[in-house]
Motif scaffolding. Structure first.
Motif, mmCIF file in Angstrom:
data_model
loop_
_atom_site.group_PDB
_atom_site.id
_atom_site.type_symbol
_atom_site.label_atom_id
_atom_site.label_comp_id
_atom_site.label_asym_id
_atom_site.label_seq_id
_atom_site.Cartn_x
_atom_site.Cartn_y
_atom_site.Cartn_z
ATOM 1 N N UNK A 1 0.820 -1.210 0.000
ATOM 2 C CA UNK A 1 0.000 0.000 0.000
ATOM 3 C C UNK A 1 0.858 1.267 0.000
ATOM 4 N N UNK A 2 1.922 1.274 0.799
ATOM 5 C CA UNK A 2 2.806 2.441 0.844
ATOM 6 C C UNK A 2 3.517 2.647 -0.499
ATOM 7 N N UNK A 3 3.923 1.551 -1.111
ATOM 8 C CA UNK A 3 4.584 1.646 -2.413
ATOM 9 C C UNK A 3 3.616 2.185 -3.463
ATOM 10 N N UNK A 4 2.378 1.686 -3.440
ATOM 11 C CA UNK A 4 1.376 2.175 -4.395
ATOM 12 C C UNK A 4 1.073 3.651 -4.157
ATOM 13 N N UNK A 5 1.026 4.050 -2.894
ATOM 14 C CA UNK A 5 0.766 5.458 -2.583
ATOM 15 C C UNK A 5 1.862 6.355 -3.165
ATOM 16 N N UNK A 6 3.098 5.887 -3.127
ATOM 17 C CA UNK A 6 4.214 6.678 -3.639
ATOM 18 C C UNK A 6 4.315 6.635 -5.163
ATOM 19 N N UNK A 7 4.095 5.458 -5.748
ATOM 20 C CA UNK A 7 4.323 5.299 -7.189
ATOM 21 C C UNK A 7 3.054 5.339 -8.036
ATOM 22 N N UNK A 8 1.980 4.746 -7.543
ATOM 23 C CA UNK A 8 0.703 4.794 -8.233
ATOM 24 C C UNK A 8 0.571 3.947 -9.484
ATOM 25 N N UNK A 9 1.487 2.997 -9.699
ATOM 26 C CA UNK A 9 1.436 2.189 -10.919
ATOM 27 C C UNK A 9 0.177 1.330 -11.010
ATOM 28 N N UNK A 10 -0.214 0.703 -9.925
ATOM 29 C CA UNK A 10 -1.383 -0.188 -9.957
ATOM 30 C C UNK A 10 -2.649 0.598 -10.294
ATOM 31 N N UNK A 11 -2.780 1.782 -9.751
ATOM 32 C CA UNK A 11 -3.929 2.627 -10.059
ATOM 33 C C UNK A 11 -3.952 3.031 -11.522
ATOM 34 N N UNK A 12 -2.781 3.340 -12.054
ATOM 35 C CA UNK A 12 -2.700 3.706 -13.473
ATOM 36 C C UNK A 12 -3.023 2.522 -14.367
ATOM 37 N N UNK A 13 -2.577 1.351 -13.971
ATOM 38 C CA UNK A 13 -2.875 0.151 -14.755
ATOM 39 C C UNK A 13 -4.376 -0.123 -14.755
ATOM 40 N N UNK A 14 -5.011 0.019 -13.603
ATOM 41 C CA UNK A 14 -6.464 -0.181 -13.525
ATOM 42 C C UNK A 14 -7.213 0.831 -14.377
ATOM 43 N N UNK A 15 -6.794 2.076 -14.292
ATOM 44 C CA UNK A 15 -7.438 3.124 -15.091
ATOM 45 C C UNK A 15 -7.214 2.886 -16.581
ATOM 46 N N UNK A 16 -6.019 2.458 -16.934
ATOM 47 C CA UNK A 16 -5.716 2.160 -18.332
ATOM 48 C C UNK A 16 -6.567 1.000 -18.831
ATOM 49 N N UNK A 17 -6.709 -0.022 -18.011
ATOM 50 C CA UNK A 17 -7.542 -1.167 -18.384
ATOM 51 C C UNK A 17 -8.988 -0.720 -18.598
ATOM 52 N N UNK A 18 -9.495 0.136 -17.721
ATOM 53 C CA UNK A 18 -10.865 0.643 -17.860
ATOM 54 C C UNK A 18 -11.014 1.454 -19.149
ATOM 55 N N UNK A 19 -10.013 2.268 -19.446
ATOM 56 C CA UNK A 19 -10.019 3.059 -20.685
ATOM 57 C C UNK A 19 -10.113 2.154 -21.901
ATOM 58 N N UNK A 20 -9.304 1.130 -21.903
ATOM 59 C CA UNK A 20 -9.277 0.236 -23.053
ATOM 60 C C UNK A 20 -10.586 -0.542 -23.186
ATOM 61 N N UNK A 21 -11.198 -0.899 -22.071
ATOM 62 C CA UNK A 21 -12.504 -1.562 -22.119
ATOM 63 C C UNK A 21 -13.556 -0.617 -22.694
ATOM 64 N N UNK B 1 -6.122 9.015 -26.198
ATOM 65 C CA UNK B 1 -5.437 10.141 -25.575
ATOM 66 C C UNK B 1 -5.483 10.043 -24.063
ATOM 67 N N UNK B 2 -6.629 9.638 -23.527
ATOM 68 C CA UNK B 2 -6.747 9.475 -22.073
ATOM 69 C C UNK B 2 -5.778 8.403 -21.577
ATOM 70 N N UNK B 3 -5.676 7.305 -22.308
ATOM 71 C CA UNK B 3 -4.751 6.236 -21.944
ATOM 72 C C UNK B 3 -3.308 6.713 -21.977
ATOM 73 N N UNK B 4 -2.979 7.476 -23.000
ATOM 74 C CA UNK B 4 -1.602 7.999 -23.103
ATOM 75 C C UNK B 4 -1.266 8.934 -21.957
ATOM 76 N N UNK B 5 -2.232 9.717 -21.501
ATOM 77 C CA UNK B 5 -2.004 10.605 -20.363
ATOM 78 C C UNK B 5 -1.703 9.811 -19.098
#
Length: 111
Positions: free
Chosen positions: A62-82, A105-109
Motif C-alpha cells: 500500500x505504501x509503495x502504491x501510494x508513492x508510485x501509483x502504478x497499480x492505479x494507473x494500470x487499472x485506469x488504463x484497463x478501464x479506458x481500453x474496455x 489520448x486518455x490512456x496515453x495521459x
C-alpha cells in the motif's frame, strides 16, 4: 475494487519488492485463497505469525502504491481500453474514430 483483488494487483506490480517469505505468504493467501491455518501448518509457525507477515506485506504494498501509483494507473488504463472496445463496437466509422482518439489520448495521459 474488492480488497482481495486490490492486493492481487498490488502483488503483481510490486511483489518483487517483498522478501521471498512475504511474497509466498501473500500469494498463498490472496491468489491461492488459503487460510492462515493452511499456510502456517506446513511452515511450523502460528497463524498469528503468518497474519503478521501478511499485514506487514500489505502495508509495504500500500505504501509503495501510494508513492508510485502504478497499480492505479494500470487499472485506469484497463478501464479506458474496455471503454474503447465497447465504443468501437457501437459506433459508425466517423464516430469510432473520434471516440477512439478520445480514449487513446486518455490512456496515453495515464502512462
Amino acid at each position: 475494487m474488492p480488497k482481495e483483488l486490490k492486493f492481487v494487483l498490488l502483488l503483481d506490480c510490486y511483489g518483487e519488492l517483498l522478501t521471498i517469505k512475504q511474497r509466498e505468504y501473500m500469494e498463498l493467501y490472496y491468489c491461492e485463497d488459503l487460510s492462515l491455518s493452511e499456510i502456517s501448518e506446513p511452515q511450523g509457525i502460528t497463524r498469528q505469525a503468518v497474519r503478521d507477515v501478511i499485514k506487514r506485506s500489505e502495508q509495504i504494498l500500500l505504501e509503495t502504491e501510494e508513492k508510485l501509483g502504478f497499480a492505479g494507473k494500470i487499472s485506469a488504463l484497463r478501464e479506458c481500453l474496455e471503454n474503447l472496445k465497447s465504443v468501437s463496437a457501437e459506433c459508425s466509422d466517423r464516430q469510432i474514430s473520434s471516440a477512439m482518439n478520445k480514449y487513446i489520448n486518455k490512456c496515453l495521459e495515464l502512462i
